[in-house]
Structures are given as C-alpha cells and as structure tokens.
Design an enzyme around this catalytic site. Structure first.
Site, PDB file in Angstrom:
ATOM      1  N   ASP A 148       5.116  -0.124  -6.444  1.00 12.95           N
ATOM      2  CA  ASP A 148       3.921  -0.416  -7.249  1.00 12.95           C
ATOM      3  C   ASP A 148       2.695   0.333  -6.733  1.00 12.95           C
ATOM      4  O   ASP A 148       1.669   0.348  -7.402  1.00 12.95           O
ATOM      5  CB  ASP A 148       3.664  -1.935  -7.213  1.00 12.95           C
TER       6      ASP A 148
ATOM      7  N   ARG B  70       0.836  -1.193   0.000  1.00 11.06           N
ATOM      8  CA  ARG B  70       0.000   0.000   0.000  1.00 11.06           C
ATOM      9  C   ARG B  70       0.872   1.245   0.000  1.00 11.06           C
ATOM     10  O   ARG B  70       1.894   1.286   0.694  1.00 11.06           O
ATOM     11  CB  ARG B  70      -0.886   0.030   1.262  1.00 11.06           C
TER      12      ARG B  70
ATOM     13  N   HIS C 135       0.410   0.166  -9.922  1.00  9.77           N
ATOM     14  CA  HIS C 135      -0.465  -0.646  -9.059  1.00  9.77           C
ATOM     15  C   HIS C 135      -0.938  -1.895  -9.816  1.00  9.77           C
ATOM     16  O   HIS C 135      -2.129  -2.120 -10.005  1.00  9.77           O
ATOM     17  CB  HIS C 135      -1.651   0.166  -8.537  1.00  9.77           C
TER      18      HIS C 135
ATOM     19  N   GLU D  65      -2.915   7.789  -6.684  1.00 10.48           N
ATOM     20  CA  GLU D  65      -2.805   7.084  -7.960  1.00 10.48           C
ATOM     21  C   GLU D  65      -3.862   7.615  -8.908  1.00 10.48           C
ATOM     22  O   GLU D  65      -4.984   7.853  -8.482  1.00 10.48           O
ATOM     23  CB  GLU D  65      -2.984   5.576  -7.732  1.00 10.48           C
TER      24      GLU D  65
ATOM     25  N   GLY E  25       0.115  -5.098  -8.964  1.00 10.83           N
ATOM     26  CA  GLY E  25       0.365  -6.312  -8.186  1.00 10.83           C
ATOM     27  C   GLY E  25      -0.649  -7.408  -8.438  1.00 10.83           C
ATOM     28  O   GLY E  25      -0.288  -8.560  -8.671  1.00 10.83           O
TER      29      GLY E  25
END
Lengths: 326, 326
Positions: free
Chosen positions: A259, A235, A281, A264, A283
């Site tokens: 990531d 996070r 992001h 975002e 993952g």
C-alpha cells in the site's frame, strides 16, 4: 497567518476542517496540483506560508530553509520520515502529528489484504472481469503462522482483529522495546529473523527510519517460506521494491500486498506482477479516520496560531530516532 | 462398484481421497471435461456408475433416471439444491454430504470480501496494474451496521470473526428458526426487511430452496441503503443476477461481492461492473477445507460400498425442504 494544506484530498468528505479555518478567518491554500508534491514543488510554494498542514511530501532541510515565514508543521498522520525534525527544531519550528487517528483504518485494511492474498481474490476478480473463470485454492488465517513486525498502535489492533479467527500461532516483534503484550499458547515474542523463517503471513507496522530503511531486501525475502505472503501498509522503503519485484518474479513468495511506496504515485515494475496486490496508500483512507486526522491536524494548527497550548507535539523520542536511530 | 467423481478439481492438492479409493480397489473416473457438467453431459456419463462423488452439477430426476446402476450420491459440500432428493429417495438412492467442512473457509472469505469492498481494494489494484493511481475513501467494519442473513454453520462463524473488530451493530436473521445466538447491546435478531433497510453490509449464508430462490430482486435491492454493500457466498439464484446488474449500473448500492452464480462458470453482465467483486465459487476452496470435504465424501462413499454404517446421510429436514419449502 497563512496556512498551506499540502495533503490531498482534504476536507472532501467532511468540510469541517475547512470550516474551522474559515471561522477563525485564516487564509489557506489547498495544494493546487492535487497530488503528492515533490521537494522542489514544495520549496517553491512554501515561502509565503506560516503553517503547513502536511501529508507525506518531503519537508526537507531545503524546504524548511525556503520557508522563511514557516513556524509550524501539522502532520495529518503518524509517520514522520517525511519531515526533517532536526532541521525544524534548529529553526524553532513546532511540529505536531495525529498518531492515533489512522490506526483503526490501517489495521482493518491489513486483515482484508491478508485474506485477499490468501484466497487470490484480486486475481480471480481480474480474470472474471476479463472473461475467464479460474478457481484458486487458498489458505485460511487460522491455519497460518502470522508474524506481526511492529506492535504499536496499528500492530496491536491487527492482533486484536485476529482474535476472532482462532489463529494457531502469532509471532510478534518490534524494533522498539514495547513488549507490553503478554505471551500465550498462541502468541509469542520472537526475533524478526524467526518471523522471516517461520511465518506464512508477514505484516509490517513500523516507522521508516535509518534502521528500518531497506530492512527487508533480497536476502531477507529469500529466507522467507516459498509460499509466504508479505504485507506492507506502513511505509515505502522498508521493503526494497526492486528486490521484492525480483523475488516475486522468480516465484519465491506466494504474494505481496503493498500500500506504500518509495515514490507515490507509484508507477513501477510491481505493476506487472499479478500476485502483487497494489493499493494507493489507502491505509488511513476510511472516511472516519481521515476526517479525524484532518480535524485533529487543523485544530492543532489553530491552537498554535492562537497561542494556545498544543496537544500533540511530536514527542522527544521521534527526534532522537532521527538523530541517533532507534 | 464404479465411482464417478464429477467435482473438479479433485485430489489435486492432497491425493489421499484417490489413494483411499485405490487401496480399496475401486474403479473411478474423474470428470474428463474438467469443469462443471451440464445435466445432459452428466446424464450421458452416469449409466455406468454405482456412486457419484458430486459437486454442484444438476443431479436431476432425469440424470437419476439415466443412472440405472446408481445407488449412492456423495456430495462434496453442503448445498443440496443441485440434487433432486425426492427422486433419489423414490429410487432408493442414498445421499450424503459434508456439511461442516466448508464453513471455516467460506466465513473467512466473507470477511475478506467485506473489507475489500468497503475499501475499494480490488478497484485500486486494477487501476494501479493498469497504470493509474487513485486513492479511494472507504469505511470501516466497526462503523457499519452489518446484517447477516442465515445463521447456520457459516453465518455464526462470520459473527465470531467480527468479534475482533468492535462492530457497532450486527443484525441477524434466518429463514429457519435456529435463534440459538443471544442478543446483546450490539447483536439483535430482526426481520430480514429490517436488514435490507438498515444494514450497511448485507451478507447471505442461506441454502437455495423454493423459498430463497430470487429472495432478493430489484424491489429488495432498492430498499437497501444507496451506499450499502451486499455479499453472496452462499448460492447463486438467491439474489437475482439481472436485477443486481441493473441496480448496480444505476448506482444504487456501493458495491457487491458475488462468489456464486446461476450458471457456473459465470459469463454475464456483472463482468462489466467494476464495483462488483467477482470470485469463481471459491468460498470453500481453502486447501484444508477442500481436502477435508473430499476425504469425508470419499470415506462416506467407501462406507456405503463396503456396507458399513454411513455417518453423514442427508437429514430428513432437507427432504422436507424440497417437498414443502422451508
């Protein structure tokens, strides 16, 4: 009942979740902006809907208050930092999540990021695409002391993936007490400060809570080895982004792979750091895991709508974490 | 005796190999051009030297003929495609190599390249560094059928690394008959054509010989799945570079990772293909493996110079391969 799907993309690689809604004659709207919504955007959209199939956009007390008809939030994913659980409970809104689905994709990506950083893959690739040829020295996983902070669903998979590499030392830590992995000659439970000091690779697999927010700031980064690498696929906000930028810029740490971000889409000064490997992001973004997450979240929303027993309500301890910390 | 060290960098991360030469009062010169030498450059340099501590530059019949004093070639690495072994033998020149040292570094890099390609890590990284945010879908190793062609020191390590990922199907092939790995429910020996047709990920761990040169051309690439990825960390020339370019450009194959090229440094049209992940022949470039290679090659050169028994002479079958093919 009307469903607002805020997470995007949705139903793109596999239409099944949309088919499920359509077969049940449920009206739905997919986030028309095609990106993560802000609090205000969501507050404006929400009044009309009974259910949100949600991504990581902020479902705050204000948003929940605006959702006059809102009865259920079905999170596509595991993190609950974006949802004000206490506000939801106080207004009798059910919250579910998909805690198992993202883990296999996040843990594999983490290993890929480790090797890329250790071997400067992304830098060599960028240079060759720009017309220059540089051979970079690197290190191998099996030579490194690896620190995993967070040994839940994802961290324990990272540990399993590492079993085929013969790593010399793996140090484990978790903010919750779930020490269900046995120590061995190469695997040890330690304090997180030991990981900061001793690990060559540090990877985070934690939820974002009051206690983990800014857990790693300038001071912690500077206690890490000068040639350590750090990876965050959990996070944004757990590593302080500005501090990471300053530390990398001053050549402490050999690199970072990030990531997940405070905001975002991310546009910030880490973009200017070559040895900061940045992904969007992604993952959980393997087709199979993402599909499983979308299907599970949709099925749970349909169970709620049809008054059936829900199967993945957010458990009590997630509420306690938001009330009292870890 | 005078030693020419052609491979660069050399002694940079660990000075021990240079110390060993100096302690034995051996005159040495390190390649003054700081990059891979051409045949003519090497032919011009070589006449003065008794021993070459060699990289992958072409040690052809012509070079060997120019090396009037040349008595020994000590290859830093495993591949012997760059050395005309028959010419060396005909002139009584000893040749040694370091076959074990590079394997751990090459095999780890290969896993990193697989995951990077599967998850578009290098593309997302490039985009974010250039100011745009795109979330790419990907696949996981454990969903993929993985084909390993070449099951020697490196290929068998790749297989071992994969053991922590729970892959559903791994297909093996080798050009030499060394079927020393047992089949299981998930691991099968097959023809290489089966790998071309069935694998989602194809990785090559072969020597470059008459038989493997251009083994994978347009025709073979087009028999692969449209969304397959291919990885070459072994030797340039096994995959035809121009054919790979054409096929990727026409959107067959999802991506490729290429670490080795016909001519290095590489400047060619694969540079223009985003989903072609390019690294600068860095397979063996972990500090520990590279150091071990340099030390082993230097120690072998010193054994030769001091008339001691050599420990890693190139074995007979490598000569046969150059005479007769595999």
């Amino acid at each position: 009942m009307k469903v607002l799907i805020t997470t995007v993309p949705f139903g793109k690689k596999n239409r099944l979740p949309l088919d499920l809604l359509e077969k049940s004659n449920i009206d739905y709207v997919i986030n028309p902006l095609g990106r993560k919504l802000t609090e205000n955007e969501l507050a404006e959209m929400v009044p009309d809907f009974d259910v949100i199939i949600a991504g990581t956009e902020p479902i705050t007390d204000y948003v929940i208050e605006c959702g006059k008809k809102l009865k259920m939030i079905s999170r596509v994913g595991i993190g609950l930092d974006s949802v004000d659980l206490i506000s939801a409970r106080n207004r009798g809104i059910a919250v579910s999540y998909t805690p198992d689905a993202p883990a296999p994709a996040v843990s594999e990506l983490t290993i890929g990021l480790m090797i890329s950083l250790l071997r400067s893959v992304q830098i060599s690739n960028m240079k060759i695409h720009n017309g220059s040829w540089n051979r970079y020295f690197g290190r191998r996983l099996s030579e490194c002391t690896i620190g995993i902070i967070g040994m839940g669903r994802i961290g324990s998979r990272v540990l399993h993936h590492l079993s085929g590499f013969g790593c010399k030392q793996i140090l484990l830590n978790d903010v919750r007490e779930n020490y269900n992995i046995n120590e061995s000659e190469t695997i040890k439970w330690v304090e997180k400060e030991n990981i900061y000091n001793e690990a060559d690779i540090i990877t985070l697999h934690l939820p974002l809570t009051k206690d983990t927010k800014n857990m790693i700031c300038r001071e912690e980064l500077l206690t890490m080895k000068k040639d350590a690498i750090i990876i965050n696929t959990s996070r944004g906000g757990i590593i302080n982004e500005n501090d990471l930028y300053e530390v990398l810029k001053n050549d402490h740490l050999e690199g970072a792979a990030i990531d997940v971000f405070d905001n975002e889409p991310y546009f910030g000064n880490l973009q200017t750091i070559d040895n900061c490997l940045l992904t969007a992001h992604m993952g959980s973004m393997s087709i199979d895991c993402r599909t499983r997450m979308e299907i599970e979240a949709t099925e749970e929303a349909l169970r709620f709508i049809k008054n059936k027993k829900m199967l993945s309500c957010v458990p009590e301890d997630e509420y306690s974490v938001q009330e009292e910390g870890l």
